[in-house]
Design an enzyme around this catalytic site. Structure first.
Site, PDB file in Angstrom:
ATOM      1  NE  ARG A 145     -14.098  37.889 100.446  1.00  0.00           N
ATOM      2  CZ  ARG A 145     -14.721  37.886 101.618  1.00  0.00           C
ATOM      3  NH1 ARG A 145     -15.858  38.559 101.785  1.00  0.00           N
ATOM      4  NH2 ARG A 145     -14.227  37.214 102.645  1.00  0.00           N
TER       5      ARG A 145
ATOM      6  CE  LYS B  46     -13.648  33.662  97.563  1.00  0.00           C
ATOM      7  NZ  LYS B  46     -13.659  32.180  97.462  1.00  0.00           N
TER       8      LYS B  46
ATOM      9  CG  HIS C 246     -14.782  28.611 100.194  1.00  0.00           C
ATOM     10  ND1 HIS C 246     -14.254  29.113 101.364  1.00  0.00           N
ATOM     11  CD2 HIS C 246     -14.065  29.194  99.200  1.00  0.00           C
ATOM     12  CE1 HIS C 246     -13.277  29.957 101.085  1.00  0.00           C
ATOM     13  NE2 HIS C 246     -13.144  30.015  99.787  1.00  0.00           N
TER      14      HIS C 246
ATOM     15  CB  SER D 188      -8.393  33.248 103.574  1.00  0.00           C
ATOM     16  OG  SER D 188      -7.247  33.896 103.094  1.00  0.00           O
TER      17      SER D 188
ATOM     18  CE  LYS E 248     -10.113  27.303 100.374  1.00  0.00           C
ATOM     19  NZ  LYS E 248     -10.027  28.163  99.178  1.00  0.00           N
ATOM     20  CB  THR E 249      -4.299  27.670  96.812  1.00  0.00           C
ATOM     21  OG1 THR E 249      -5.557  28.352  96.738  1.00  0.00           O
ATOM     22  CG2 THR E 249      -3.626  27.757  95.450  1.00  0.00           C
TER      23      THR E 249
ATOM     24  CG  ASP F 103     -11.520  29.795  96.216  1.00  0.00           C
ATOM     25  OD1 ASP F 103     -11.334  29.439  97.396  1.00  0.00           O
ATOM     26  OD2 ASP F 103     -12.070  30.865  95.923  1.00  0.00           O
TER      27      ASP F 103
ATOM     28  NE  ARG G 201      -5.775  36.354  98.210  1.00  0.00           N
ATOM     29  CZ  ARG G 201      -6.429  35.272  98.569  1.00  0.00           C
ATOM     30  NH1 ARG G 201      -6.393  34.194  97.795  1.00  0.00           N
ATOM     31  NH2 ARG G 201      -7.117  35.224  99.693  1.00  0.00           N
TER      32      ARG G 201
END
Length: 524
Positions: A52, A194, A213, A231, A235-236, A250, A314
């Site tokens: 981003r 996002k 988030h 990030s 988390k994933t 997410d 990704r």
């Protein structure tokens, strides 16, 4: 298709509306937008922007929204005149060409979902949002009316950005009153993902619903767990658990009925992806998934260890690619909340149990650390504090979200834990990264409740409750001080990080929550 004239595009050549996955793949190949990997997954490059561009994100400043917005470096203001100028520029770019229109929902709760229309010139970007958002049923498409429209004119730039007082030729702008976003100059698909997340973070709290988030999963007994983290914190990975159904990886909402996913897909990092450590994510990379910025070998297999394009490689894929997912994308109220931090200083314990007040402190802090190699110019660990574990996507003041979280923790008697997925035995460069096996053991103990049977001790300075012993984790790991060879170096590093926490929390000195929760942070 009768309302496409409302988009304001002149003479579009062909309008490709809600193409199927097979149709999108054919367009991607015909348009030479990327390459097929050896297992049929399409791979694209996003150009110079492989992440981003937060300094190029703006909100139109208008009277009705001013009392809610937290204006500043994160939520930069832009006037309506400049917005209209750049919107016209984007529409001109999208005119007289083939365009792809993809309709999708954001939010699995019917009471909270938003209908979003994405307009782009690039087939893979339509593919990306088809993966990431909730795909309407065929019966819903005929009556689909967008609440919000995203114009993605990635092929155009703002050459006048200096005269306009903007950061660069890239622009990502949101007009809350007109329910429009416009993107120019960046091809990175995550701006769309996002961007809509940012809007959900505006809309939901105004309805007394918490937007988060975080990832979420649910056990066989209906016990829901939330995983907050920035990030690179896991988390994933950690929410994708063969023993539990994945709700989402997410973005979620929490309303009076429970937790619900905003999305219909997952967006996982693939750098150094290993099928042994992350079999579910590895197995999700197949046809209909979309790889970004990976390196293909001559035989078209993916080299997941190659970071020559970016560390931020990704894959997006529909959540159905995870075999053990929750089809409804929602569940009841959480039983456990886990804050994930990748502490590169090697100071935070592998797992700590938080009081409600400590939970508020660490939620408002939103700590993790960047390490050398992830960003240009970083040669030693750098503390990163991102309020609510997602400040770049939070248009309102962080305390708005913290207040809602605190109310829900109280009401539903939720247990909260802090888990360090970062370093142990020393800071980055000296210590070692916490193994996924050890972190999984901490998570398993939280989720099956066995951690509550542990005897806890106080971890000095941070005043965290840590278990003296935990099945599946080496006892020496549980208290970071035991893992450092140089105890004086440990004490100095621990105090250094504690000061960083305290310094960061000074930003809340002028609000009630800041005064209330600051005393639950580290004490040197």
């Amino acid at each position: 298709m009768k309302d496409f004239d409302k988009l304001g595009l002149e003479n579009p050549k062909n309008i490709f509306h809600n193409l199927s996955y097979d149709e999108l793949l054919k367009h991607e190949i015909d348009n030479k937008e990327g390459a097929l990997s050896d297992n049929g997954t399409f791979a694209v490059d996003t150009g110079i922007f492989t992440g981003r561009s937060p300094k190029d994100k703006y909100f139109v400043k208008q009277d009705p929204s001013q009392k809610y917005m937290a204006w500043g470096k994160v939520n930069q203001a832009i006037n309506e005149e400049l917005f209209e100028k750049l919107l016209a520029k984007a529409k001109k770019q999208l005119s007289n060409s083939d365009i792809y229109i993809q309709d999708a929902y954001c939010g699995a709760s019917l009471k909270s979902r938003k209908a979003v229309r994405f307009v782009t010139q690039v087939a893979w970007q339509a593919h990306f949002v088809k993966n990431m958002f909730i795909r309407p049923k065929d019966s819903e498409l005929d009556s689909f009316t967008p609440d919000f429209v995203v114009y993605n004119a990635c092929k155009c730039v703002n050459e006048d950005y200096k005269d306009d007082g903007l950061n660069s030729e890239v622009f990502v702008i949101f007009n809350i009153e007109k329910n429009i976003a416009v993107i120019g100059g960046t091809w990175y698909g995550g701006e769309m993902k996002k961007g809509i997340f940012s809007m959900m973070n505006y809309w939901l709290p105004l309805e007394n619903k918490l937007s988060m988030h975080c990832s979420a999963n649910v056990g066989e007994k209906g016990d829901v767990a939330l995983f907050f983290g920035l990030s690179g914190t896991g988390k994933t990975t950690l929410s994708t658990d063969p023993k539990r159904k994945l709700i989402g990886d997410d973005e979620h909402g929490w309303d009076e009925e429970g937790v619900f996913n905003f999305e219909g897909g997952c967006y996982a990092k693939t750098i150094n992806l290993d099928p042994k450590n992350e079999p579910e994510i590895y197995g999700a990379i197949k046809q209909n998934a979309l790889l970004e910025n990976v390196v293909l070998r001559d035989d078209k297999s993916v080299d997941y260890s190659d970071a020559s394009k970016t560390e931020n490689t990704r894959v997006s894929y529909p959540i159905e690619h995870i075999e053990n997912h929750e089809p409804s994308l929602k569940a009841g109220h959480p039983k456990n909340i886990i804050f994930l931090s990748a502490d590169a200083f090697g100071v935070l314990p592998p797992v700590s149990k938080l009081s409600k007040e400590q939970a508020m402190y660490y939620f408002l802090s939103g700590y993790t650390a960047k390490v050398a190699g992830t960003e240009r110019g970083i040669t030693e660990p750098q503390a990163t504090f991102s309020a609510c574990f997602g400040e770049p996507f939070m248009p309102l003041h962080p305390t708005v979200y913290a207040r809602l979280l605190g109310e829900k923790i109280d009401k539903h008697e939720v247990d909260v834990y802090l888990v360090n997925t970062g370093w142990s035995g020393g800071a980055y460069g000296v210590g070692k990264r916490m193994s996924i096996k050890a972190t999984r053991a901490c998570i398993d103990a939280i989720l099956d409740g066995s951690i509550k049977n542990c005897e806890f001790e106080n971890y000095d300075v941070f005043n965290l409750a840590i278990p003296k012993a935990l099945e599946g984790v080496e006892t020496t790991l549980l208290n970071p001080m035991n893992t450092w060879l140089d105890k004086n170096d440990f004490i100095a590093t621990r105090n250094k990080l504690a000061k960083m926490f305290n310094e960061n929390f000074k930003r809340y000195e002028d609000v009630k929550e800041g005064v209330e929760y600051s005393k639950f942070g580290p004490k040197i």
